[in-house]
Design a protein around this motif. Sequence first.
Motif, PDB file in Angstrom:
ATOM      1  N   ASP A 234       0.823  -1.219   0.000  1.00 48.32           N
ATOM      2  CA  ASP A 234       0.000   0.000   0.000  1.00 48.32           C
ATOM      3  C   ASP A 234       0.859   1.271   0.000  1.00 48.32           C
ATOM      4  OD1 ASP A 234      -2.353  -1.399   0.031  1.00 48.32           O
ATOM      5  OD2 ASP A 234      -2.687  -1.205   2.183  1.00 48.32           O
ATOM      6  N   GLU A 235       1.891   1.284   0.830  1.00 46.69           N
ATOM      7  CA  GLU A 235       2.707   2.497   0.915  1.00 46.69           C
ATOM      8  C   GLU A 235       3.376   2.781  -0.438  1.00 46.69           C
ATOM      9  OE1 GLU A 235       6.443   2.564   3.024  1.00 46.69           O
ATOM     10  OE2 GLU A 235       6.273   4.705   3.373  1.00 46.69           O
ATOM     11  N   ILE A 236       3.803   1.707  -1.094  1.00 42.19           N
ATOM     12  CA  ILE A 236       4.485   1.901  -2.381  1.00 42.19           C
ATOM     13  C   ILE A 236       3.495   2.393  -3.439  1.00 42.19           C
ATOM     14  CG2 ILE A 236       5.712   0.689  -4.220  1.00 42.19           C
ATOM     15  CD1 ILE A 236       6.998  -1.009  -1.975  1.00 42.19           C
ATOM     16  N   LEU A 237       2.288   1.828  -3.427  1.00 41.29           N
ATOM     17  CA  LEU A 237       1.278   2.294  -4.384  1.00 41.29           C
ATOM     18  C   LEU A 237       1.007   3.783  -4.175  1.00 41.29           C
ATOM     19  CD1 LEU A 237      -1.229  -0.705  -4.179  1.00 41.29           C
ATOM     20  CD2 LEU A 237       0.199  -0.092  -6.148  1.00 41.29           C
ATOM     21  N   PHE A 238       0.847   4.163  -2.903  1.00 46.31           N
ATOM     22  CA  PHE A 238       0.600   5.576  -2.601  1.00 46.31           C
ATOM     23  C   PHE A 238       1.774   6.433  -3.081  1.00 46.31           C
ATOM     24  CE2 PHE A 238       0.823   9.448  -0.193  1.00 46.31           C
ATOM     25  CZ  PHE A 238      -0.486   9.902  -0.211  1.00 46.31           C
ATOM     26  N   ASN A 239       2.982   6.001  -2.759  1.00 45.17           N
ATOM     27  CA  ASN A 239       4.155   6.810  -3.119  1.00 45.17           C
ATOM     28  C   ASN A 239       4.329   6.936  -4.639  1.00 45.17           C
ATOM     29  OD1 ASN A 239       4.700   7.345  -0.483  1.00 45.17           O
ATOM     30  ND2 ASN A 239       6.436   5.941  -0.292  1.00 45.17           N
ATOM     31  N   LEU A 240       3.924   5.891  -5.361  1.00 47.55           N
ATOM     32  CA  LEU A 240       4.020   5.976  -6.823  1.00 47.55           C
ATOM     33  C   LEU A 240       3.110   7.086  -7.350  1.00 47.55           C
ATOM     34  CD1 LEU A 240       4.136   2.216  -7.851  1.00 47.55           C
ATOM     35  CD2 LEU A 240       5.899   3.943  -8.285  1.00 47.55           C
ATOM     36  N   LEU A 241       1.904   7.177  -6.765  1.00 48.00           N
ATOM     37  CA  LEU A 241       0.981   8.228  -7.210  1.00 48.00           C
ATOM     38  C   LEU A 241       1.415   9.592  -6.704  1.00 48.00           C
ATOM     39  CD1 LEU A 241      -2.031   5.930  -6.952  1.00 48.00           C
ATOM     40  CD2 LEU A 241      -1.524   7.334  -8.960  1.00 48.00           C
ATOM     41  N   PHE A 242       1.966   9.609  -5.508  1.00 47.05           N
ATOM     42  CA  PHE A 242       2.495  10.855  -4.930  1.00 47.05           C
ATOM     43  C   PHE A 242       3.614  11.397  -5.832  1.00 47.05           C
ATOM     44  CE2 PHE A 242       5.016  12.639  -1.117  1.00 47.05           C
ATOM     45  CZ  PHE A 242       4.266  13.800  -1.070  1.00 47.05           C
ATOM     46  N   ALA A 243       4.445  10.480  -6.317  1.00 45.10           N
ATOM     47  CA  ALA A 243       5.608  10.886  -7.116  1.00 45.10           C
ATOM     48  C   ALA A 243       5.252  11.173  -8.574  1.00 45.10           C
ATOM     49  CB  ALA A 243       6.680   9.800  -7.060  1.00 45.10           C
ATOM     50  N   PHE A 244       4.444  10.308  -9.176  1.00 43.26           N
ATOM     51  CA  PHE A 244       4.274  10.373 -10.627  1.00 43.26           C
ATOM     52  C   PHE A 244       2.871  10.798 -11.068  1.00 43.26           C
ATOM     53  CE2 PHE A 244       7.646   7.128  -9.912  1.00 43.26           C
ATOM     54  CZ  PHE A 244       8.687   7.823 -10.506  1.00 43.26           C
ATOM     55  N   GLY A 245       1.955  10.966 -10.086  1.00 44.70           N
ATOM     56  CA  GLY A 245       0.620  11.456 -10.413  1.00 44.70           C
ATOM     57  C   GLY A 245       0.552  12.954 -10.192  1.00 44.70           C
TER      58      GLY A 245
ATOM     59  N   CYS B 270      -3.996  11.941  -4.310  1.00 41.36           N
ATOM     60  CA  CYS B 270      -2.867  12.635  -4.931  1.00 41.36           C
ATOM     61  C   CYS B 270      -3.320  13.489  -6.111  1.00 41.36           C
ATOM     62  CB  CYS B 270      -1.813  11.618  -5.360  1.00 41.36           C
ATOM     63  SG  CYS B 270      -1.077  10.766  -3.959  1.00 41.36           S
ATOM     64  N   GLU B 271      -4.627  13.789  -6.134  1.00 42.94           N
ATOM     65  CA  GLU B 271      -5.190  14.703  -7.143  1.00 42.94           C
ATOM     66  C   GLU B 271      -4.923  14.252  -8.570  1.00 42.94           C
ATOM     67  OE1 GLU B 271      -5.190  18.928  -5.990  1.00 42.94           O
ATOM     68  OE2 GLU B 271      -3.849  18.311  -4.360  1.00 42.94           O
ATOM     69  N   THR B 272      -4.912  12.947  -8.741  1.00 43.41           N
ATOM     70  CA  THR B 272      -4.649  12.355 -10.057  1.00 43.41           C
ATOM     71  C   THR B 272      -5.977  11.907 -10.671  1.00 43.41           C
ATOM     72  OG1 THR B 272      -2.597  11.526  -9.106  1.00 43.41           O
ATOM     73  CG2 THR B 272      -3.284  10.561 -11.214  1.00 43.41           C
ATOM     74  N   ASP B 273      -6.208  12.217 -11.922  1.00 46.57           N
ATOM     75  CA  ASP B 273      -7.444  11.764 -12.587  1.00 46.57           C
ATOM     76  C   ASP B 273      -7.416  10.242 -12.722  1.00 46.57           C
ATOM     77  OD1 ASP B 273      -8.217  14.396 -12.944  1.00 46.57           O
ATOM     78  OD2 ASP B 273      -7.229  14.542 -14.902  1.00 46.57           O
ATOM     79  N   VAL B 274      -8.605   9.637 -12.624  1.00 48.71           N
ATOM     80  CA  VAL B 274      -8.676   8.183 -12.764  1.00 48.71           C
ATOM     81  C   VAL B 274      -9.506   7.846 -14.000  1.00 48.71           C
ATOM     82  CG1 VAL B 274      -9.431   6.026 -11.689  1.00 48.71           C
ATOM     83  CG2 VAL B 274      -8.496   7.868 -10.272  1.00 48.71           C
ATOM     84  N   VAL B 275      -8.934   7.045 -14.868  1.00 50.07           N
ATOM     85  CA  VAL B 275      -9.655   6.580 -16.057  1.00 50.07           C
ATOM     86  C   VAL B 275      -9.895   5.081 -15.877  1.00 50.07           C
ATOM     87  CG1 VAL B 275      -9.556   6.282 -18.565  1.00 50.07           C
ATOM     88  CG2 VAL B 275      -8.541   8.323 -17.494  1.00 50.07           C
ATOM     89  N   GLU B 276     -11.174   4.697 -15.905  1.00 54.27           N
ATOM     90  CA  GLU B 276     -11.511   3.288 -15.666  1.00 54.27           C
ATOM     91  C   GLU B 276     -11.831   2.597 -16.985  1.00 54.27           C
ATOM     92  OE1 GLU B 276     -13.395   3.318 -11.255  1.00 54.27           O
ATOM     93  OE2 GLU B 276     -14.779   3.852 -12.863  1.00 54.27           O
TER      94      GLU B 276
END
Length: 360
Positions: free
Chosen positions: A90-101, A124-130
Amino acid sequence: MSSQTISERVRPALAGFEPYDPAFSPCNINLSANENTHPLPATIATGIAQALVDTPLNRYPDPLANGLRDELAAWHGVARENIMVGNGGDEILFNLLFAFGGPGRALVVAPPCFEEYKNFAKMCETDVVEVWRNPADFSLNADALVEAAKNAAMVMVTSPNNPTGDLMDSSLVQRLLDNTDALVLLDEAYVEFAREGSSLIPLVANNPRLMVLRTFSKAFSMAGLRCGYLVANQEVIEVLAAIRQIYSEDVLAQAAATVAVKRRGEFAPVLASIVQEREYLCKGLAELPNVVQWPSQANFVLVRLPHAAEVRARLRDEYSILVRDFSYSKGLENCLRITVGTHEENERLLQAIGQLIKGD
Ligand code: PMP
């Protein structure tokens, strides 16, 4: 003087989030959270106990967990620089979006899938496309996924997927890498339960935008420990190293996970048993009327059956067996997700569900 309420002061992107609810109730048999229901093998537990006793608590941890990184690197045939350890996947998923989103960037996901991808993206204020899977068999819409990824910063896909259990085709991962410019996160949280050779970690070496997530929470029987890791290109790891919570991986988790990796061969009998039990569970479920199931390469099975929410409540209340209710989730109407347990747990689940379905 007007004063804002606390909720009005919350950063707008974070407003409305609720604490995570694992939908847990105490039960004799817990098949709800895709954990490994076997305790650690006794030999490993002893080794870990000794390592914990030998670990001083008065000093800060090594921020990057280099001892553990070296063991993981040796296992996967990569360098230390290709590994990042985190407080659970979970922490890594969050950090990936924090860094690259972030604002103006998009994450592509293929639901039904792990909900946290979307939650972390929103935080992380990243748009989500499903790109929704085919509702009948949950297969991926490969062309639509590639098209969507062409305009995205990142794609998160899962193999085997939670909750549908299917493996991701390596050719589709390669297509995503070759035909788009997105970072591709391949979540292999459950891959140790899949057939030999399913992990795509070997592709990381030649694909700098491929990142593979693994965890100690499932095959390694250590969901309570909070340790996961990413295998990726050195530049990705350097970015994550710079933005992470500096001491998120504590000394005890580092010590315990290091023992587990060094002695990973000792987990083989448990993994073999879970795979065998998955077949037993699926065979038993197939014999029940009106129960549809999807082939799984993970340690859980998704089923669809009439009155699923009621069946789940009665399993909990009358049989003290907990499974996960997905019947209220989009695309998963009348679906339950059942973790593969020990033989006795699976036997009792099959008996109970059989009785409920037949209306005994
Ligand atoms: N990915 C998937 C698909 C999962 O199901 C989970 C846990 N349920 C995780 C990642 C995160 O696992 P952990 O944080 O325990 O490593």
